[in-house]
Design an enzyme around this catalytic site. Structure first.
Site, short mmCIF file in Angstrom:
data_model
loop_
_atom_site.label_atom_id
_atom_site.label_comp_id
_atom_site.label_asym_id
_atom_site.label_seq_id
_atom_site.Cartn_x
_atom_site.Cartn_y
_atom_site.Cartn_z
N HIS A 180 26.21 33.09 -5.03
CA HIS A 180 26.33 31.65 -5.24
C HIS A 180 25.05 31.17 -5.92
CE1 HIS A 180 29.31 31.29 -1.60
NE2 HIS A 180 29.74 32.10 -2.55
N TYR A 200 19.32 38.62 -25.39
CA TYR A 200 19.55 39.48 -24.23
C TYR A 200 20.77 39.03 -23.43
CZ TYR A 200 15.76 42.69 -24.78
OH TYR A 200 14.97 43.71 -25.26
N HIS A 252 29.04 39.47 -6.06
CA HIS A 252 29.34 38.03 -6.09
C HIS A 252 28.21 37.30 -5.40
CE1 HIS A 252 31.22 34.17 -5.64
NE2 HIS A 252 31.20 34.26 -4.32
#
Length: 226
Positions: free
Chosen positions: A98, A123, A96
């Site tokens: 930002h 892609y 994860h």
């Protein structure tokens, strides 16, 4: 990979992401599913300065057994591991971040679109695939974990399993069979978001700021001083 190898790889990938600007300060987290539990970066840890021995070690039920306090996002990561296992492409690592262009896309996303980005490049289609845009919930909210699990199940049932979701206003969660593979998927996803922002196509006006109710929730949950 062994647990020792997984610890070293989490630190390597975290440092690489930090040094190249995919994460900043103490944002972001990485986890790996082991045969008998999980490893995850500690809460409020800088991904550029991780130490293998300080990673949080959890058992198969998500209870911490060693290391520094686990990131609060372990609940979401566990739901991703569980939900992806039913798709035939089980996750072994979740990342994860930002990432800047992805969050910018989220703030300017068309609310009528279920997915964050259209199929812009070959892609992106081959390496990433569809990326559901999950409605805003405060960081660590159990509702976000359930929404992600539902998106994984829904897309698998439709015949196109996913490798990533975008949490509105927060950032992407990307998963794959290893930290290196998950990082490569994240890189392709962020690059596609950057191209989309550069083109300026299909983008709405920036989203309104968080509501007072949403800010108050952050005050209560995290002692935010806004």
């Amino acid at each position: 990979m062994t647990e020792t190898e997984a610890r070293a790889e989490i630190c390597r990938v975290g440092r690489s992401l930090f040094e190249r600007g995919y994460v900043h300060a103490t944002a972001g987290n990485i986890s790996v599913r082991l045969a008998d539990g999980y490893l995850i970066t500690p809460t409020d840890a800088c991904l550029g300065a991780l130490a293998p021995e300080r990673l949080a070690r959890l058992d198969a039920r998500g209870r911490q057994v060693s290391g520094e306090r686990a990131s609060k996002t372990i609940a979401l990561h566990r739901r991703i591991y569980e939900a992806s296992a039913a798709t035939g492409a089980p996750a072994r690592c979740v990342i994860h971040t930002h990432s800047t262009h992805l969050v910018a896309c989220s703030l300017r996303a068309d609310p009528a679109r279920e997915e964050l980005l259209p199929p812009l490049t070959p892609y992106f289609v081959m390496k990433v695939g569809r990326v559901p845009h999950i409605a805003y919930h405060r960081p660590g909210a159990p509702e976000a974990a359930e929404a992600v699990a539902e998106a994984i199940a829904r897309h698998a049932a439709a015949g196109h399993p996913i490798r990533a979701v975008m949490l509105a206003r927060l950032g992407p969660n990307v998963w794959h069979e290893s930290p290196a593979a998950a990082m490569a998927t994240l890189e392709e996803l962020e690059e596609t978001a950057r191209l989309w922002m550069l083109c300026g196509q299909g983008l709405q006006a920036p989203a309104a700021p968080l509501t007072e109710a949403q800010i108050d929730e952050l005050r209560r949950a995290f002692n935010a001083s806004w």
